[in-house]
Each structure stands twice: as C-alpha cells, then as structure tokens.
Motif scaffolding. Structure first.
Motif, PDB file in Angstrom:
ATOM      1  N   THR A  28      15.194  17.690 -31.854  1.00  0.00           N
ATOM      2  CA  THR A  28      16.260  16.719 -32.031  1.00  0.00           C
ATOM      3  C   THR A  28      17.359  16.876 -31.001  1.00  0.00           C
ATOM      4  O   THR A  28      18.180  15.982 -30.833  1.00  0.00           O
ATOM      5  CB  THR A  28      16.876  16.859 -33.429  1.00  0.00           C
ATOM      6  OG1 THR A  28      17.239  18.225 -33.626  1.00  0.00           O
ATOM      7  CG2 THR A  28      15.903  16.446 -34.505  1.00  0.00           C
ATOM      8  N   GLY A  64      24.051  13.585 -39.064  1.00  0.00           N
ATOM      9  CA  GLY A  64      23.165  14.592 -38.485  1.00  0.00           C
ATOM     10  C   GLY A  64      22.305  15.271 -39.531  1.00  0.00           C
ATOM     11  O   GLY A  64      21.105  15.463 -39.343  1.00  0.00           O
ATOM     12  N   ASP A 118      18.562  14.233 -38.581  1.00  0.00           N
ATOM     13  CA  ASP A 118      17.875  15.189 -37.716  1.00  0.00           C
ATOM     14  C   ASP A 118      16.432  15.444 -38.144  1.00  0.00           C
ATOM     15  O   ASP A 118      15.525  15.418 -37.312  1.00  0.00           O
ATOM     16  CB  ASP A 118      18.648  16.506 -37.652  1.00  0.00           C
ATOM     17  CG  ASP A 118      19.658  16.515 -36.501  1.00  0.00           C
ATOM     18  OD1 ASP A 118      19.696  15.529 -35.743  1.00  0.00           O
ATOM     19  OD2 ASP A 118      20.399  17.498 -36.367  1.00  0.00           O
ATOM     20  N   SER A 138      13.407  14.328 -35.764  1.00  0.00           N
ATOM     21  CA  SER A 138      12.513  15.393 -35.307  1.00  0.00           C
ATOM     22  C   SER A 138      11.057  15.055 -35.605  1.00  0.00           C
ATOM     23  O   SER A 138      10.170  15.210 -34.756  1.00  0.00           O
ATOM     24  CB  SER A 138      12.893  16.714 -35.974  1.00  0.00           C
ATOM     25  OG  SER A 138      12.023  17.752 -35.566  1.00  0.00           O
TER      26      SER A 138
END
Length: 370
Positions: A4, A82, A86, A90
């Motif tokens: 990420t 986030g 994330d 990812s």
C-alpha cells in the motif's frame, strides 16, 4: 516496502490537507477558548434530550467527543480512511501483480517511482480532504481505527452561525443534537458499526476487482460530465436512496450501483433520523430552532456556482438528499407505529430499509410489523 505504500501515504495526505485548508474565521484566543468550551458543554447537554426524544441511549459505547479545528478533522479522517482502505488497496494491488505474472508475483517497481506515486496520491487526497474540512460542522467517525468518535469542527460552526445570523448558543446546541443522535445510533446498536464498515469494504473491494474496466467506464462516462455538473431544476426531487454519487457513478457497474443505492438508503436513514431528532427536541431546548432550520436548510446546496459544481462532482448533492429522504421516512413510520415501532429499524441488518422502502415507508412497516 508494503504494497500500500505505493498508493497513498495517509499521514502525508492529512498533513497536505492541514496545509491547504484555510484556518477559518478570525477569532481571538479568548473567543476560540469560549467556542471550544461551549461546544463541549453543548455536547453534554445534548445527551439527555436526544435519549428522551429518540428512545435510545449510547452511554460510553458511543465513543469520545472531540472538538477539533479544520486541520484536526482532516488528519483524523485521513487516519480513518487509511485504516479502512489500506487492506482493500493492498489486496487489489496483489491481485493486479498476480495477474500480470501468472500468479508468481513481481518485484516492487523502482523506489523513486513508488515514492512519486505515493506523494501524488497523498497530495490529491489531501486536496479533497481540505475542501471537505472547510464544510463539515460535525461528524460521527464510524471508521476510526480505535472505535467511533464524535468530531465537532469549531471554526466551521463559528463560520456558519455568523453566516446565517443564528443565535450562537442555540446553533451550537442544535448542531450537537444532530451529532449526538449519530453517536446514539451506533452506541445503542453495537452491531451497526461493524455492519456499516463491512458493507463499505465489500463495495470498495468489488470496485477495485478490475481497475482496467473501471478506468474504461470512467473514460466512456466523461461525456456525461455536463449532465453531472448541471444543477437540477428548482424544487426537483431525485428518487429517495438513489441520488447521484458524482464521479463515482461514472466507474460503477449496474450491480455496484445497486449495492451503493442500498447503502445510501441506510445513510439516508441515519441522516434523516438525526435531522428529525434535532428538530423535534424543540424550542424548549433550542428557542430559535425554527429559524435555524429555515436558514440552514436554504444554504445546504452550496454557496456559489463553483462550490455547487464541486459538490455535484463529489456527490455531496446525494448527501443533501439523504437528509430530506431519510427524514421523510422517519416521520412517516413514526406517525404509523410511534417511536418504539420505528426503533425496530435498529434490530439488525434485516430490518434496515431498502431503497424502495425508503420511498414507501408503509411497505417497511408492513414487512417489519406485519
């Protein structure tokens, strides 16, 4: 380097937003301290009237109440985004690498290119957060990594109360009534936060399943931008639960749009319920509530042509529609079955209204109450 890290540096995004957003109205230190203290007091004062009017109590389960400035709001939301995104980003990046390499994986690209990509994404995200940070009065941050929290944005409250000529003490309590209702919705119904986060994650993951197709839909849909930017006719009424999502509409498949409409119906419920509670608390608590509602409602669509255009691109028109459509549903259901009957909506995912039921409250009553 984590996968990420090539996509978004969320801390940098929050810092960029904090640097870009104007600080708010000019105030002396004493005025700022008084504003912050009164907002904290109003947040406490809102607890009992909201519990009495809504029939719900959050207690400590609703999370902390924080008074922040615009930069603080931006940083808080960057951290929340986030934590939510994330893992999704990812997973999408790993799928993309596996597809290019036949499942064997590929090494990371050059570090310099990854750093540039990360910085550009952070700057773009920061610009969006900066715009939003100057608009939001308060927010129940259900996506916060350590649990939900209520954020009150002090400079924005001061700006709006001056702009609409409201009695400051009344306006500050009125705002807190709305946000306390959100805190109660999630605090009194612990399943709701997890369900909501799960729905958002599933939708994001689905939209990132095939980035190339999403990009093609975006390019193909750019010709619709004039329609997206064109303001609706005065008094025009979009269907409940299906207001335009702005640019996101250009990249969605029909199935994704259907899922977003279902999630929008729940967001309409949450926003409409908060609006109804804040207004039904009434003049015994907020003496000028009718004046505030009239003046505040008149400014919700944006303050100028550029502002309105940006709001439409970001889908904020949908947010305005959510207040209206949700409030209509809440009032109609409560008129039929009372507040205890309405509160059956919080029993679990199965009792949340669909987009169709949001438009037809009697259908929800028939399904849930028989």
């Amino acid at each position: 380097m984590q996968a990420t890290a090539t996509l978004v540096d969320w801390e940098a995004a929050g810092a960029a937003a904090a640097a870009l957003v104007p600080p708010g109205p000019a105030m002396t230190r004493a005025e700022i301290e008084d504003l912050v203290a009164e907002l904290r007091s109003c947040a406490s004062l809102a607890v009992d009237p909201v519990a009495e009017t809504s029939g719900l109590e959050a207690g400590e389960d609703g999370g902390a109440v924080l008074v922040v400035d615009r930069a603080g709001w931006a940083r808080a939301n960057a951290a929340s985004f986030g934590a939510l995104m994330d893992p999704v980003l990812s997973a999408a990046l790993q799928r993309q690498k596996a597809g290019r390499s036949g499942g064997r994986g590929t090494p990371e690209g050059p570090a310099a290119l990854a750093a540039v990509t990360r910085a550009v994404n952070a700057a773009e995200t920061g610009s969006l957060l900066a715009f939003m940070a100057s608009k939001v009065l308060g927010q129940y941050d259900v996506l916060a990594p350590d649990g939900g929290r209520l954020l009150l944005v002090a400079p924005n409250v001061a700006h709006v109360e001056t702009e609409i000529g409201a009695v400051p003490s009344d306006f500050r309590l009125w705002v807190c009534l709305h946000e306390e209702t959100h805190r109660v919705q999630f605090g009194a119904n612990p399943w709701l936060a997890g369900w909501f986060r799960g729905q958002v994650v599933e939708l994001l993951d689905d939209m990132l399943e095939d980035p190339a197709s999403s990009l093609k839909r975006l390019v193909d849909g750019l010709g619709r931008l004039p329609d997206l930017l064109r303001a609706p006719a005065p008094g025009a009424d979009a269907p409940a639960g299906s207001a335009s999502g702005g640019l996101i509409d250009l990249v969605q498949t029909p199935e994704q749009k259907e899922r977003l409409d279902a999630l929008s119906a729940v967001m309409s419920l949450l926003e409409g319920h908060a609006d109804v509670v804040m207004d039904e608390v009434g003049p015994s608590v907020v003496p000028t509530v009718a004046q505030i509602r009239a003046r505040f409602g008149a400014r919700r669509g944006g303050t100028g042509p550029v502002d309105r255009a940006v709001r439409r691109l970001l889908g904020l028109d949908a947010k305005v529609a959510q207040y209206r459509d949700g409030a209509r549903f809440v009032r109609a259901v409560t008129a039929q079955v009372g507040t205890p009957g309405f509160n059956a909506v919080w029993s679990g995912p199965g009792t949340l209204p669909s987009a169709a039921e949001l438009r037809d409250p009697a259908a929800w009553v028939a399904r849930v109450h028989g």
